[in-house]
Design a protein around this motif. Sequence first.
Motif, PDB file in Angstrom:
ATOM      1  N   VAL A  20      20.871  45.382  44.726  1.00 43.80           N
ATOM      2  CA  VAL A  20      21.540  44.363  43.942  1.00 43.80           C
ATOM      3  C   VAL A  20      22.987  44.484  43.237  1.00 43.80           C
ATOM      4  CG1 VAL A  20      21.409  42.907  41.610  1.00 43.80           C
ATOM      5  CG2 VAL A  20      19.219  43.251  43.111  1.00 43.80           C
ATOM      6  N   VAL A  21      22.903  45.970  42.900  1.00 42.55           N
ATOM      7  CA  VAL A  21      24.460  46.318  42.448  1.00 42.55           C
ATOM      8  C   VAL A  21      25.394  46.111  43.603  1.00 42.55           C
ATOM      9  CG1 VAL A  21      25.873  48.118  41.842  1.00 42.55           C
ATOM     10  CG2 VAL A  21      23.861  47.465  40.603  1.00 42.55           C
ATOM     11  N   ALA A  22      25.140  46.420  44.759  1.00 44.62           N
ATOM     12  CA  ALA A  22      26.069  46.552  46.090  1.00 44.62           C
ATOM     13  C   ALA A  22      26.188  45.345  46.492  1.00 44.62           C
ATOM     14  CB  ALA A  22      25.298  47.346  47.235  1.00 44.62           C
ATOM     15  N   PHE A  23      25.317  44.472  46.254  1.00 42.84           N
ATOM     16  CA  PHE A  23      25.587  43.078  46.867  1.00 42.84           C
ATOM     17  C   PHE A  23      26.547  42.288  45.762  1.00 42.84           C
ATOM     18  CE2 PHE A  23      24.258  38.435  46.664  1.00 42.84           C
ATOM     19  CZ  PHE A  23      24.431  37.964  47.938  1.00 42.84           C
ATOM     20  N   ALA A  24      26.260  42.524  44.211  1.00 42.45           N
ATOM     21  CA  ALA A  24      27.260  41.856  43.601  1.00 42.45           C
ATOM     22  C   ALA A  24      28.485  42.507  43.615  1.00 42.45           C
ATOM     23  CB  ALA A  24      26.674  42.381  41.962  1.00 42.45           C
ATOM     24  N   VAL A  25      28.857  43.907  43.991  1.00 43.78           N
ATOM     25  CA  VAL A  25      30.141  44.499  44.005  1.00 43.78           C
ATOM     26  C   VAL A  25      30.781  43.563  45.197  1.00 43.78           C
ATOM     27  CG1 VAL A  25      31.350  46.445  44.768  1.00 43.78           C
ATOM     28  CG2 VAL A  25      29.668  46.326  43.132  1.00 43.78           C
ATOM     29  N   LEU A  26      30.198  43.532  46.290  1.00 45.65           N
ATOM     30  CA  LEU A  26      30.566  42.666  47.701  1.00 45.65           C
ATOM     31  C   LEU A  26      31.028  41.292  47.092  1.00 45.65           C
ATOM     32  CD1 LEU A  26      28.286  44.134  50.265  1.00 45.65           C
ATOM     33  CD2 LEU A  26      30.770  44.607  49.766  1.00 45.65           C
ATOM     34  N   GLN A  27      30.130  40.544  46.392  1.00 46.77           N
ATOM     35  CA  GLN A  27      30.448  39.054  46.094  1.00 46.77           C
ATOM     36  C   GLN A  27      31.620  39.240  45.080  1.00 46.77           C
ATOM     37  OE1 GLN A  27      28.959  36.263  47.100  1.00 46.77           O
ATOM     38  NE2 GLN A  27      27.735  37.616  48.355  1.00 46.77           N
ATOM     39  N   ILE A  28      31.815  40.051  44.262  1.00 46.76           N
ATOM     40  CA  ILE A  28      32.782  39.792  43.372  1.00 46.76           C
ATOM     41  C   ILE A  28      34.193  40.253  44.147  1.00 46.76           C
ATOM     42  CG2 ILE A  28      34.211  41.367  41.366  1.00 46.76           C
ATOM     43  CD1 ILE A  28      31.163  41.453  40.020  1.00 46.76           C
ATOM     44  N   LYS A  29      34.177  41.308  44.865  1.00 42.19           N
ATOM     45  CA  LYS A  29      35.151  41.719  45.787  1.00 42.19           C
ATOM     46  C   LYS A  29      35.811  40.743  46.636  1.00 42.19           C
ATOM     47  CE  LYS A  29      36.586  44.945  49.522  1.00 42.19           C
ATOM     48  NZ  LYS A  29      36.019  44.282  50.957  1.00 42.19           N
ATOM     49  N   ASP A  30      34.905  39.828  47.322  1.00 46.85           N
ATOM     50  CA  ASP A  30      35.153  38.806  48.050  1.00 46.85           C
ATOM     51  C   ASP A  30      35.806  37.613  47.206  1.00 46.85           C
ATOM     52  OD1 ASP A  30      35.078  37.310  50.469  1.00 46.85           O
ATOM     53  OD2 ASP A  30      33.645  36.228  49.777  1.00 46.85           O
ATOM     54  N   MET A  31      35.281  37.496  46.081  1.00 47.95           N
ATOM     55  CA  MET A  31      35.914  36.515  45.029  1.00 47.95           C
ATOM     56  C   MET A  31      37.218  37.064  44.674  1.00 47.95           C
ATOM     57  SD  MET A  31      33.470  34.882  41.986  1.00 47.95           S
ATOM     58  CE  MET A  31      33.797  36.149  40.939  1.00 47.95           C
ATOM     59  N   MET A  32      37.354  38.069  44.417  1.00 48.01           N
ATOM     60  CA  MET A  32      38.844  38.493  44.029  1.00 48.01           C
ATOM     61  C   MET A  32      39.905  38.577  44.909  1.00 48.01           C
ATOM     62  SD  MET A  32      38.117  39.464  40.778  1.00 48.01           S
ATOM     63  CE  MET A  32      39.387  40.542  40.094  1.00 48.01           C
ATOM     64  N   GLN A  33      39.475  38.636  46.190  1.00 47.31           N
ATOM     65  CA  GLN A  33      40.359  38.629  47.432  1.00 47.31           C
ATOM     66  C   GLN A  33      40.857  37.294  47.733  1.00 47.31           C
ATOM     67  OE1 GLN A  33      38.425  41.051  50.432  1.00 47.31           O
ATOM     68  NE2 GLN A  33      39.287  42.766  49.510  1.00 47.31           N
ATOM     69  N   LYS A  34      40.356  36.259  47.528  1.00 47.72           N
ATOM     70  CA  LYS A  34      40.676  34.820  47.377  1.00 47.72           C
ATOM     71  C   LYS A  34      41.650  34.186  46.686  1.00 47.72           C
ATOM     72  CE  LYS A  34      36.521  33.900  50.239  1.00 47.72           C
ATOM     73  NZ  LYS A  34      35.302  33.169  50.356  1.00 47.72           N
ATOM     74  N   PRO A  35      42.524  33.618  47.272  1.00 45.34           N
ATOM     75  CA  PRO A  35      43.566  32.881  46.313  1.00 45.34           C
ATOM     76  C   PRO A  35      42.996  31.965  45.386  1.00 45.34           C
ATOM     77  CG  PRO A  35      44.342  32.941  48.627  1.00 45.34           C
ATOM     78  CD  PRO A  35      43.122  33.458  48.587  1.00 45.34           C
ATOM     79  N   ASP A  36      43.394  32.055  44.357  1.00 40.87           N
ATOM     80  CA  ASP A  36      42.689  31.042  43.324  1.00 40.87           C
ATOM     81  C   ASP A  36      43.731  30.066  42.518  1.00 40.87           C
ATOM     82  OD1 ASP A  36      43.886  33.112  41.498  1.00 40.87           O
ATOM     83  OD2 ASP A  36      41.950  33.172  40.503  1.00 40.87           O
ATOM     84  N   ASN A  37      44.945  30.168  42.987  1.00 42.34           N
ATOM     85  CA  ASN A  37      45.974  29.077  42.677  1.00 42.34           C
ATOM     86  C   ASN A  37      47.170  29.301  43.423  1.00 42.34           C
ATOM     87  OD1 ASN A  37      48.015  31.173  41.601  1.00 42.34           O
ATOM     88  ND2 ASN A  37      46.412  31.683  40.088  1.00 42.34           N
ATOM     89  N   SER A  38      48.151  28.607  43.117  1.00 39.93           N
ATOM     90  CA  SER A  38      49.379  28.397  44.290  1.00 39.93           C
ATOM     91  C   SER A  38      50.016  29.611  44.307  1.00 39.93           C
ATOM     92  CB  SER A  38      50.077  27.099  43.852  1.00 39.93           C
ATOM     93  OG  SER A  38      49.386  26.029  43.793  1.00 39.93           O
ATOM     94  N   LEU A  39      50.308  30.182  43.124  1.00 38.64           N
ATOM     95  CA  LEU A  39      51.124  31.500  43.132  1.00 38.64           C
ATOM     96  C   LEU A  39      50.311  32.552  44.128  1.00 38.64           C
ATOM     97  CD1 LEU A  39      53.182  33.157  42.460  1.00 38.64           C
ATOM     98  CD2 LEU A  39      52.109  33.905  40.179  1.00 38.64           C
ATOM     99  N   THR A  40      49.007  32.745  43.913  1.00 39.75           N
ATOM    100  CA  THR A  40      48.304  33.724  44.716  1.00 39.75           C
ATOM    101  C   THR A  40      48.342  33.431  46.077  1.00 39.75           C
ATOM    102  OG1 THR A  40      46.161  33.167  44.071  1.00 39.75           O
ATOM    103  CG2 THR A  40      47.144  34.791  42.944  1.00 39.75           C
ATOM    104  N   LEU A  41      48.123  31.976  46.356  1.00 36.61           N
ATOM    105  CA  LEU A  41      48.260  31.691  47.710  1.00 36.61           C
ATOM    106  C   LEU A  41      49.559  31.871  48.310  1.00 36.61           C
ATOM    107  CD1 LEU A  41      46.609  30.073  50.089  1.00 36.61           C
ATOM    108  CD2 LEU A  41      47.639  27.927  49.047  1.00 36.61           C
ATOM    109  N   TYR A  42      50.646  31.643  47.771  1.00 38.65           N
ATOM    110  CA  TYR A  42      51.926  31.759  48.543  1.00 38.65           C
ATOM    111  C   TYR A  42      52.116  33.447  48.652  1.00 38.65           C
ATOM    112  CZ  TYR A  42      56.615  33.217  48.698  1.00 38.65           C
ATOM    113  OH  TYR A  42      58.034  33.731  49.054  1.00 38.65           O
TER     114      TYR A  42
END
Length: 126
Positions: A20-42
């Motif tokens: 469960v901890v490994a899965f949660a870490v992978l999910q958080i890592k995936d979430m953190m790597q995706k741009p979430d606003n125009s600045l990070t997308l650029y």
Amino acid sequence: MKTVKLNRSQMTIAILTLTVVAFAVLQIKDMMQKPDNSLTLYQEIAFADDMEAVEALMLEGYEENLNPEAVEYMMRADRQALGIEQFTLVDFHDRTYLVESSPGTDQLYILNIEELPEEIRDYFEE
């Protein structure tokens, strides 16, 4: 050093917890790597290693909307954006509003709201 012996149920719980901890870490890592606003997308586009990295940012089914020439322009080391704005179009049956919000902030703040002229509204409806 003392050795700890676990019975079968304790071992099962430990393995499940680690999973469960490994899965949660992978999910958080995936979430953190995706741009979430125009600045990070650029930033993702401008500092991408290649066109494939930018293509990975496209929503499935919209790949044909990618303009390689525009992406290559933004990726050039001798180019720097003068400003990055973040907009949302809110479309109703009889009017469309353009909402400008703050890029790069934890919470979106409204900077401006304007009704679009009909010719611009028609352009975005195409």
